[in-house]
Design an enzyme around this catalytic site. Structure first.
Site, PDB file in Angstrom:
ATOM      1  N   GLU A   1     -55.651 -30.744  50.329  1.00 28.68           N
ATOM      2  CA  GLU A   1     -56.148 -31.086  48.887  1.00 28.68           C
ATOM      3  C   GLU A   1     -55.286 -30.108  47.939  1.00 28.68           C
ATOM      4  OE1 GLU A   1     -60.455 -31.790  49.281  1.00 28.68           O
ATOM      5  OE2 GLU A   1     -60.152 -30.123  47.866  1.00 28.68           O
TER       6      GLU A   1
ATOM      7  N   ASP B   1     -65.549 -24.429  39.702  1.00 29.49           N
ATOM      8  CA  ASP B   1     -64.912 -23.474  40.703  1.00 29.49           C
ATOM      9  C   ASP B   1     -65.425 -22.129  40.441  1.00 29.49           C
ATOM     10  OD1 ASP B   1     -63.198 -24.869  42.499  1.00 29.49           O
ATOM     11  OD2 ASP B   1     -62.218 -25.539  40.411  1.00 29.49           O
TER      12      ASP B   1
ATOM     13  N   TYR C   1     -66.626 -36.468  49.833  1.00 29.24           N
ATOM     14  CA  TYR C   1     -66.800 -35.260  49.912  1.00 29.24           C
ATOM     15  C   TYR C   1     -68.177 -34.779  49.738  1.00 29.24           C
ATOM     16  CZ  TYR C   1     -65.072 -30.613  48.171  1.00 29.24           C
ATOM     17  OH  TYR C   1     -64.802 -29.104  48.164  1.00 29.24           O
TER      18      TYR C   1
END
Lengths: 398, 258
Positions: free
Chosen positions: B44, B55, B168
């Site tokens: 990825e 993040d 995911y």
């Protein structure tokens, strides 16, 4: 179905571009808001707090000296600076915090730029006996130390955000991240007309009290609608509140005044609509200052409350349709206006609001004496005195 | 639809994440090759964004190193072209929607197809907002890998039904970063997904040790590791390749047999 005709759109703008972790909560907030916005008990409590705690209705004040001095349109100030906590921010915070309470939340989090929204959130958290944490860019905690102390005094915990450019956009990002960590008991009180739907709509609705009152007050005094409404725009909460009740009155021109920093054509600016382009950030499709690849720009303004690289999606739509016009005012012009309104009207207004005042100084002389401008003074300027002094080269110890 | 789903057919998958351009472009090419050689089944590639809302600090700092090396969308496409000279490991991009929007949905998906990038993971594009991009992704055979989180609840069925490639599965609330303990009942979360789709699942957010890989491999079809790999790169810089290869090998070896 295309991206542009889905939930929560203002023309092609708006939407809910946020991490999946928050989507269920956004659905709950949307459902709760749609229920309570039509609930008489909720609205009664909201207006009761506005009137009996926040000191509404705020004055619509005729600025006689400034009108005479500029020699054109009659100038009225909508005095949001006279609200409890000193700015329009309290209107929206009361609404969102009441919703949070109805939803069973016990903890409020918020971002803040200049600190006005943080102070308002800390204030209502104290009143409602809720926990409160405020995220503020490190650069802003330095230039608005008084507001940091004020929030702490009210029992809030203030986090200085040291990531990114350390200003308002980074505070919004940090608050969103905190929300993804802890969503069960926590409500994100969004300070401006930005973010994922329904936040822009809630802020619009809770701030629309500004234009509803102003319209009624002006009609009562003059029997007329204004010819122009002028308000400063960062994310756009006081402006959308100032415009809301006039949007369907086509004779009323709407002006949003952006912070141009050193100038619209320089790199040190926050004039989103004039310099930005369409993008997707902080939960919404709107207009942003960004490079050609879509990296969000560092923005600049003397005003910590206006240096945001985006704008609320409804403003983006109003700009695109031409219903509202957006103009830039520089740091220098806003500081001149800060001093001008102090000396002519005896009002120390927030440097954010002085961007709007500076535009009124340009606009009024171009209009006839029988015409009327309403300019929203979104907040009071005590918080800015030290930085304006510094701008003028005067060192005052706080 | 791409080749991603096939990756999971015979084995549990190890999916490795790097930030493109951290600490420079040549190093990232070496790092991707090393991870593939070590046993990563999918790499990825993070296309860095100025304001990565999902993040944590480890990846934010990697983004800053990548920006210092001049990262932007065009440079990252060049990097992928260079990677494709050396390995055919399946690749996906992880990035934020604005970068794809600015490049143009059609042009971005076409470029992915041209370079052999099989899928896109976009943390700020929930199910409700996929309609703008989805037709172009479909047309160019690029998978839109959705995220399902511990808070997805009633949303799981509609998200899973629309998924292509893989899903995911986000292990925890909050943002990316290594975690020693994962609190979520992932068995229950994955079985809710499995009830509506046969698209493979991979668990990410917080995963970093071979023990976690062994345990989570029992639950899902693969694991995704980001921050732990980025930390190795932060520590060893452009000399990280052998460490990454070794790490990928350990993680892949720890995964249970299918």
């Amino acid at each position: 179905m295309t991206e542009d005709n889905q939930t929560g759109r203002y023309g092609t703008y708006g939407g809910q571009f946020i991490p999946e972790t928050l989507m269920s909560e956004i659905e709950r907030i949307t459902a709760a808001y749609n229920h309570y916005k039509a609930d008489p008990e909720f609205l009664k409590e909201f207006h009761d707090l506005l009137n009996n705690y926040a000191n509404r209705p705020s004055l619509l004040y005729f600025a006689e000296q400034m009108t005479a001095d500029l020699g054109g349109a009659q100038i009225y100030f909508k005095r949001e600076d006279l609200n409890h906590t000193g700015a329009h921010k309290i209107n929206n915070v009361i609404g969102q915090a009441l919703l949070a309470k109805r939803m069973g939340k016990t903890r409020l989090i918020a971002e803040t730029g200049a600190g006005q929204h943080g102070v308002a959130t800390a204030t209502i958290a104290a009143l409602f006996n809720m926990d409160c944490e405020v995220f503020m860019g490190k650069e802003d905690t330095d230039r608005q130390r008084l507001n940091v102390y004020r929030m702490e005094l009210l029992g809030a915990k203030v986090h200085a955000v040291t990531t990114g450019t350390q200003v308002l956009k980074d505070a919004v990002t940090a608050t969103m991240q905190e929300w993804t960590r802890r969503v069960d008991d926590t409500f994100y009180v969004m300070g401006s007309a930005v973010g994922p739907y329904p936040f822009p709509q809630m802020v619009h609705d809770f701030q629309s009290v500004i234009s509803k009152e102003a319209k009624q007050q002006l009609l009562q005094e003059t029997g007329k609608l204004p010819d122009a409404v002028v308000a400063c725009v960062g994310g756009g909460s006081n402006a959308i509140g100032s415009f809301a009740d006039f949007i369907d009155d086509p004779s009323v021109k709407l002006y949003g005044v952006e912070a141009a920093g050193d100038g619209v054509d320089t790199d040190r600016t926050a004039a989103t609509i004039e310099r930005g382009s369409d993008g997707i950030f902080h939960g919404m499709k709107s207009i942003f200052l960004q490079d050609k690849h879509g990296q969000i720009d560092k923005v600049y303004s003397i005003s910590a409350g206006l240096d945001y690289p985006g704008i609320g999606p409804e403003h983006a739509a109003l700009a695109k349709s031409g219903r509202a016009e957006y103009v830039g005012i520089t740091d220098a012009e806003s500081v001149d206006a800060f001093e001008y309104i102090a000396k002519t009207e005896g009002i120390i207004a927030a440097v954010e609001s002085c961007h709007a005042v500076a535009y009124v100084e340009k606009l009024a002389p171009t209009m006839r004496k029988d015409q009327i401008i309403i300019c929203t003074i979104s907040g009071r300027g005590d918080k800015d005195v030290a930085s304006i002094a510094k701008y003028r080269g005067v060192d005052i110890n706080e | 639809m791409s080749n991603l789903k096939q990756v999971f057919t015979d084995e549990k998958a190890f999916i490795a994440f790097v930030v493109a351009g951290d600490p420079n472009f040549d190093a990232t090419v070496d790092h991707i090759v090393a991870l593939a050689e070590g046993g990563a089944d999918i790499v990825e590639i993070g296309l860095p964004f100025s304001d990565p809302v999902a993040d944590g600090p480890v990846i934010q700092e990697a983004d800053l190193r990548a920006f210092a090396a001049g990262a932007n969308t065009d440079k990252v496409f060049d990097l992928v072209a260079a990677v494709r000279q050396r390995t055919q490991v399946p690749l996906v991009f992880l990035t934020y929607l604005n970068l794809i929007f600015k490049y143009g949905y059609d042009a971005f998906c076409a470029k992915c197809a041209e370079l052999g990038v099989s899928g896109l993971v976009i943390p700020d594009m929930p199910y409700e907002e996929r309609a703008g991009l989805a037709p172009y992704a479909d047309q160019h055979g690029v998978d839109l890998v959705p995220l399902i989180t511990p808070t997805s609840g009633d949303r799981i069925a509609k998200i899973a039904k629309a998924a292509t490639g893989f899903i995911y599965v986000v292990s925890s609330l909050g943002i990316t970063g290594t975690r020693d303990e994962i609190q979520t009942d992932l068995g229950s979360l994955v079985s809710q997904i499995k009830a509506v789709t046969d698209i493979p699942t991979a668990i990410g957010f917080g995963v970093h040790t071979p023990d976690q890989a062994a345990a989570l491999g029992q639950v899902a079809d693969g694991v995704i590791v980001g921050s732990a790999i980025v930390k190795l790169i932060a520590e060893h810089g452009d000399q990280a390749a052998p460490y990454l290869k070794q790490y990928a090998h350990e993680m892949k070896a720890a995964l249970p047999a299918k």
